[in-house]
Design an enzyme around this catalytic site. Structure first.
Site, PDB file in Angstrom:
ATOM      1  N   GLY A  55     -28.203  48.902  43.395  1.00 32.04           N
ATOM      2  CA  GLY A  55     -26.737  47.671  44.480  1.00 32.04           C
ATOM      3  C   GLY A  55     -26.921  46.239  44.146  1.00 32.04           C
ATOM      4  O   GLY A  55     -26.517  45.250  43.973  1.00 32.04           O
ATOM      5  N   ASP A 114     -24.842  47.916  56.084  1.00 34.30           N
ATOM      6  CA  ASP A 114     -23.735  48.485  56.635  1.00 34.30           C
ATOM      7  C   ASP A 114     -24.305  48.618  58.474  1.00 34.30           C
ATOM      8  O   ASP A 114     -24.484  47.768  58.945  1.00 34.30           O
ATOM      9  CB  ASP A 114     -23.198  49.331  55.161  1.00 34.30           C
ATOM     10  CG  ASP A 114     -22.098  50.541  55.895  1.00 34.30           C
ATOM     11  OD1 ASP A 114     -21.454  49.921  57.079  1.00 34.30           O
ATOM     12  OD2 ASP A 114     -22.575  51.657  55.971  1.00 34.30           O
ATOM     13  N   THR A 115     -24.720  50.105  58.405  1.00 35.51           N
ATOM     14  CA  THR A 115     -25.096  50.052  59.230  1.00 35.51           C
ATOM     15  C   THR A 115     -26.677  49.395  59.819  1.00 35.51           C
ATOM     16  O   THR A 115     -27.228  49.451  60.721  1.00 35.51           O
ATOM     17  CB  THR A 115     -25.561  51.687  59.752  1.00 35.51           C
ATOM     18  OG1 THR A 115     -26.867  52.366  58.304  1.00 35.51           O
ATOM     19  CG2 THR A 115     -24.365  52.589  59.251  1.00 35.51           C
ATOM     20  N   GLY A 116     -26.946  49.158  58.678  1.00 36.35           N
ATOM     21  CA  GLY A 116     -28.316  48.101  58.517  1.00 36.35           C
ATOM     22  C   GLY A 116     -30.000  49.327  58.765  1.00 36.35           C
ATOM     23  O   GLY A 116     -30.885  49.089  58.943  1.00 36.35           O
ATOM     24  N   LYS A 142     -21.248  43.857  56.266  1.00 36.29           N
ATOM     25  CA  LYS A 142     -20.322  44.452  57.195  1.00 36.29           C
ATOM     26  C   LYS A 142     -20.828  45.166  58.711  1.00 36.29           C
ATOM     27  O   LYS A 142     -21.582  45.951  59.335  1.00 36.29           O
ATOM     28  CB  LYS A 142     -20.618  46.734  57.161  1.00 36.29           C
ATOM     29  CG  LYS A 142     -19.548  46.150  55.324  1.00 36.29           C
ATOM     30  CD  LYS A 142     -19.184  47.864  55.014  1.00 36.29           C
ATOM     31  CE  LYS A 142     -18.649  48.469  53.599  1.00 36.29           C
ATOM     32  NZ  LYS A 142     -18.177  49.282  53.688  1.00 36.29           N
ATOM     33  N   ARG A 176     -20.624  49.439  39.297  1.00 34.13           N
ATOM     34  CA  ARG A 176     -21.581  48.640  39.228  1.00 34.13           C
ATOM     35  C   ARG A 176     -21.336  47.775  38.476  1.00 34.13           C
ATOM     36  O   ARG A 176     -20.841  46.635  38.902  1.00 34.13           O
ATOM     37  CB  ARG A 176     -22.734  48.914  38.667  1.00 34.13           C
ATOM     38  CG  ARG A 176     -23.545  50.202  40.056  1.00 34.13           C
ATOM     39  CD  ARG A 176     -24.265  50.511  39.668  1.00 34.13           C
ATOM     40  NE  ARG A 176     -25.286  51.943  40.288  1.00 34.13           N
ATOM     41  CZ  ARG A 176     -25.490  51.920  41.463  1.00 34.13           C
ATOM     42  NH1 ARG A 176     -25.418  51.537  42.559  1.00 34.13           N
ATOM     43  NH2 ARG A 176     -26.232  52.833  41.928  1.00 34.13           N
TER      44      ARG A 176
HETATM   45  P1  IMP Z   1     -27.257  50.910  55.541  1.00 33.55           P
HETATM   46  O1  IMP Z   1     -28.438  52.022  55.994  1.00 33.55           O
HETATM   47  O2  IMP Z   1     -26.086  51.873  56.426  1.00 33.55           O
HETATM   48  O3  IMP Z   1     -26.975  49.078  56.210  1.00 33.55           O
HETATM   49  O4  IMP Z   1     -26.785  50.966  54.103  1.00 33.55           O
HETATM   50  C1  IMP Z   1     -26.666  50.470  52.925  1.00 33.55           C
HETATM   51  C2  IMP Z   1     -26.966  50.764  51.679  1.00 33.55           C
HETATM   52  O5  IMP Z   1     -25.629  51.514  51.532  1.00 33.55           O
HETATM   53  C3  IMP Z   1     -26.073  49.308  51.138  1.00 33.55           C
HETATM   54  O6  IMP Z   1     -27.197  48.908  50.576  1.00 33.55           O
HETATM   55  C4  IMP Z   1     -25.821  50.229  49.675  1.00 33.55           C
HETATM   56  O7  IMP Z   1     -26.686  50.036  48.835  1.00 33.55           O
HETATM   57  C5  IMP Z   1     -24.987  50.754  50.375  1.00 33.55           C
HETATM   58  N1  IMP Z   1     -23.313  50.784  51.209  1.00 33.55           N
HETATM   59  C6  IMP Z   1     -22.960  50.797  51.790  1.00 33.55           C
HETATM   60  N2  IMP Z   1     -21.564  50.483  52.319  1.00 33.55           N
HETATM   61  C7  IMP Z   1     -21.314  50.907  51.092  1.00 33.55           C
HETATM   62  C8  IMP Z   1     -20.250  50.790  50.503  1.00 33.55           C
HETATM   63  O8  IMP Z   1     -19.235  50.190  50.500  1.00 33.55           O
HETATM   64  N3  IMP Z   1     -20.538  50.275  48.927  1.00 33.55           N
HETATM   65  C9  IMP Z   1     -20.665  51.061  48.024  1.00 33.55           C
HETATM   66  N4  IMP Z   1     -22.307  51.686  48.676  1.00 33.55           N
HETATM   67  C10 IMP Z   1     -22.016  50.947  49.945  1.00 33.55           C
HETATM   68 MG    MG Z   2     -28.228  49.218  48.949  1.00 35.03          MG
END
Ligand code: IMP
Ligand code: MG
Length: 190
Positions: A55, A114-116, A142, A176
């Site tokens: 990403g 997102d969630t972290g 987020k 992408r």
């Molecule tokens: P987390 O562990 O929930 O914080 O997920 C983070 C990862 O999930 C990010 O680095 C992205 O690669 C993917 N991700 C989270 N939200 C999105 C989104 O809205 N679109 C696409 N990928 C996302």
């Molecule tokens: Mg990512």
């Protein structure tokens, strides 16, 4: 391809309707601001920029080319989404750093927190390699969805709780290549 100009909704090469959230010139402007701050913060420290695949690759490529300091680059890859739009909560390391980083200053660069859960896991993992420091630079935050506490040192934009694509960010491997960040619209929305 039309890019967030007359209409806010564009049709990409695959025929999907994508609603623009952050146009290309706004991304470039913010990358410039972040690069200026990071260049000043690391003016007298050698820096290893660590991109989180896949990403972050477009954001990182633009960021390192806008920095005014020399850096080295490395990559890691984790997965927690398993082709879904919701995290599975289980983080898997798919690719580790290939270089030793003991005593190094690391700047982790990711697309979205997102969630972290993924980045918190990754920071813990990197800290076990005894670097001098680890900081985090993220294009999109987020914040409303945070489950694991994460300190973001450099953030591009805070965005609402909606799934985004473009500028390196995918949905099941697609979109992408879009030069902007946007929302994929369902048939009913477009
Ligand atoms: P987390 O562990 O929930 O914080 O997920 C983070 C990862 O999930 C990010 O680095 C992205 O690669 C993917 N991700 C989270 N939200 C999105 C989104 O809205 N679109 C696409 N990928 C996302
Ligand atoms: Mg990512």
């Amino acid at each position: 391809m039309e890019v967030c100009q007359s209409s806010n909704t564009v049709v990409d090469g695959a025929g999907d309707h994508v609603e623009c959230l952050i146009p290309a010139q706004k991304l470039a402007q913010r990358v410039g601001e972040l690069a200026k701050t990071i260049s000043a913060d690391y003016a007298d420290k050698p820096l290893l920029v660590v991109g989180v695949l896949h990403g972050a690759y477009v954001f990182m490529a633009d960021l390192v080319r806008t920095l005014t300091i020399p850096v080295r680059c490395g990559f890691v890859m984790v997965s927690s989404y398993e082709n879904d739009t919701v995290t599975s909560g289980r983080v898997k390391l798919r690719l580790d750093l290939t270089q030793a980083v003991e005593g190094e200053h690391l700047l982790l660069v990711d697309d979205i927190v997102d969630t972290g859960v993924s980045i918190a896991w990754l920071i813990d993992h990197l800290k076990q390699k005894s670097p001098a420091s680890v900081r985090l630079c993220v294009l999109l935050d987020k914040a409303a969805r945070r489950r694991a506490p994460v300190k973001i040192d450099y953030v591009g934009f805070e965005i609402p709780d909606r799934f985004v694509v473009g500028y390196g960010i995918d949905c099941a491997g697609r979109h992408r290549e879009l030069p902007y960040v946007g929302y994929v619209l369902t048939d009913q929305q477009s």
